[in-house]
Design an enzyme around this catalytic site. Structure first.
Site, PDB file in Angstrom:
ATOM      1  N   GLU A   1       9.652 -73.521 -23.553  1.00 32.58           N
ATOM      2  CA  GLU A   1       9.980 -72.888 -22.269  1.00 32.58           C
ATOM      3  C   GLU A   1      10.966 -71.736 -22.407  1.00 32.58           C
ATOM      4  OE1 GLU A   1      11.480 -74.182 -17.780  1.00 32.58           O
ATOM      5  OE2 GLU A   1      11.085 -75.695 -19.303  1.00 32.58           O
TER       6      GLU A   1
ATOM      7  N   LYS B   1      12.842 -82.724  -5.753  1.00 33.38           N
ATOM      8  CA  LYS B   1      12.572 -83.059  -7.148  1.00 33.38           C
ATOM      9  C   LYS B   1      13.885 -83.259  -7.881  1.00 33.38           C
ATOM     10  CE  LYS B   1      10.736 -81.157 -11.483  1.00 33.38           C
ATOM     11  NZ  LYS B   1      10.030 -80.049 -12.150  1.00 33.38           N
TER      12      LYS B   1
END
Length: 557
Positions: free
Chosen positions: A355, A305
């Site tokens: 987050e 990723k």
């Protein structure tokens, strides 16, 4: 050096017994809401704590609480008297940090107070995220162990706003263990609201662009906070910054503090966009995604990723007020952290990030996995359909699992036990929804806090996996400096620390509009068109308020 600050919370602050090195003096009960006052000095008149001897403890760390008052004006007068008393009867130490605080029996928002102050001063703001409805894994861990301190934290402290700095910490070199020890030198478990707020670059080793230079590789400052008007002074004779210097700078700042607080109406900013340009452009972004996918799909590559970011330069007809913009972001809901970091002579870095990187309370530490994005539905039924699609998507499950398992592995390296709960669920925000999971563990030593940062940043959610391969590809593909975008933003404290991930953020510059940052995770199965649309969705919370006019201020009586 000195600082002024305002913060707001729900409940009063507990006072602890003092040790020989740290004192907490309470002169009156602490009510529900108070103001802090603190000052950020210019670089030439500031004390950089990184230049001190972190091996030498401070002579004293004190918190002095005055009697509660009814208004910001009365609080300022109380602080002026307290500073004069401190000057007449100085602590007999060559170094120290003293926080003076005055409770105010009036509900005043920290961000409203910050808006009222002279914008020439450096500013900081940090608002914690509401975790209502989510399990408190730190509390669960604390209940399993004998904890004489009760695992207490000042979670009721909602937000802190400050101008000036009692002491700051900044360097062009990457944040090191010695820098962390320099910050810890000015903190105390018995004065838990003396905190160092700031942040670090996404890539500490990358070349710093012009717009990010005032921030250095990292920047922290001690403003003071606990829902009250508070003034903080710090001095160290070894750094040629005496108590007299600190007192004089605080007195100068207090003369400029406004006690007239206007409540920000969280509508539009009253500015219009003249132009908007993306880096990379759409034409350059698609090949970048294809290149990343090509590497991910290579059998010889370990890359699973990579997160590719975009900055969007918006030029407006008048300057954007970063504090008013931040107030608008708050209206999106309380399920995110809001922050503003503005060193001397620098642009303002603001954000509304959902987050958390980590929260430490005593030995307990928690983090979370957040990945994969979908829009919210126009109706309850449609929203549920989108949620189900997100939960069952193989591509999104892969992206999320990479993030969760990587964070779990990193926590296992510094904790005795790691709990994951739930394994996967959907977290809904005002405009988007994500896959989400919480993780928590128990540190082996409190001094392992520096290792938390080293272990968790950067997460796969903002960089990729493996991190080094992803970082190298980002460096090759991206043509702009991320700066503190996607870096750790938060505070270090004597009892607890908390950092968010600096995403959903913008750099606001005088006369230059703003740079709005967003990123998307590229994994096998990613589609360039979908990823570009996701970038637009993520910056929409910023752009929606600067495309039409009409805003106003309402005075707080």
């Amino acid at each position: 050096m000195a600082s002024l600050q305002l913060s707001s919370h729900f409940l009063g602050t507990n006072t602890k017994k003092h040790s020989s090195m740290s004192i907490s003096r309470t002169y009156s009960p602490v009510p529900c809401t108070r103001l802090f006052s603190r000052k950020f000095m210019s670089c030439s008149m500031s004390m950089n704590g990184c230049e001190g001897d972190f091996k030498t403890p401070l002579g004293t760390a004190e918190t002095r609480t005055m009697a509660a008052v009814l208004s910001p004006t009365s609080a300022t007068e109380s602080l002026i008297s307290a500073v004069s008393e401190l000057k007449c009867q100085p602590p007999p130490f060559s170094s120290g940090v003293v926080r003076l605080e005055v409770p105010i029996n009036q509900q005043i928002g920290a961000i409203d107070w910050l808006q009222a102050q002279n914008e020439a001063h450096p500013r900081c703001f940090f608002s914690r995220r509401s975790d209502v409805g989510r399990p408190d894994l730190l509390l669960d861990l604390a209940s399993e162990k004998d904890n004489n301190n009760g695992g207490s934290s000042d979670r009721d402290l909602v937000s802190v706003a400050g101008i000036g700095s009692a002491v700051f910490f900044r360097d062009l070199d990457p944040f090191s263990h010695d820098d962390w020890r320099s910050i810890r030198r000015f903190l105390s478990s018995t004065s838990p609201l003396i905190r160092a707020y700031g942040g670090m670059r996404f890539d500490p080793n990358g070349k710093i662009s012009v717009e990010w230079k005032p921030f250095g590789a990292f920047y922290f400052a001690v403003p003071q906070g606990s829902s009250m008007l508070a003034a903080t002074l710090a001095w160290d004779d070894e750094l040629s910054w005496t108590l007299d210097n600190a007192v004089e700078s605080l007195q100068e700042t207090m003369l400029q503090v406004s006690s007239i607080v206007m409540k920000l109406r969280k509508e539009s900013l009253g500015v219009s966009v003249l132009s908007k340009n993306h880096v990379p452009t759409k034409g350059a972004y698609y090949p970048a995604v294809e290149k990343a996918l090509e590497m991910i799909n290579q059998k010889s590559s370990s890359l699973n990723k990579v997160v590719l970011a975009r900055n969007s330069r918006v030029i407006t007809d008048t300057d954007i007020d970063p504090i008013a913009w931040l107030a608008q972001l708050q209206s999106e809901g309380h399920d995110a952290y809001q922050f503003c970091l503005q060193p001397p002579g620098a642009p303002a870095f603001i954000g509304n990030t959902p987050e958390r990187l980590f929260q430490r309370n005593q030995l307990g530490v928690c983090s979370e996995a957040l990945a994969a994005t979908r829009p919210r539905g126009a109706s309850t039924a449609r929203d549920k359909e989108i949620e189900l699609d997100l939960l069952t998507s193989l591509k999104d499950d892969l992206e999320f699992s990479i993030v969760r398992e990587n964070i779990k592995e990193k926590l296992n390296s510094i904790c005795d036990k790691v709990v994951v709960k739930p394994q996967k669920t959907v977290r809904k925000l005002a405009r988007v929804q994500h896959l989400y999971s919480q993780l928590a563990g128990r540190l082996r030593r409190e001094d392992d806090e520096f290792d938390i940062l080293a272990a968790l940043h950067p997460t796969p959610a903002v960089c990729g996996l493996p991190a080094e391969e992803a970082r190298l590809l980002i460096k090759e593909i991206e043509s702009f400096d991320r700066g503190m975008y996607a870096g750790p933003i938060g505070f270090f404290g004597g009892q607890e620390s908390e950092f968010a991930v600096g995403i959903r953020s913008a750099l606001v510059e005088k006369g230059l509009g703003a740079l709005i940052y967003a990123g998307t995770g590229i994994v096998a199965g990613s589609n360039p068109t979908s990823e570009w649309n996701e970038l637009d969705l993520k910056i929409s919370q910023f752009t929606k308020s600067i495309e039409y006019k009409s805003t106003s201020l309402q005075r707080i009586n």
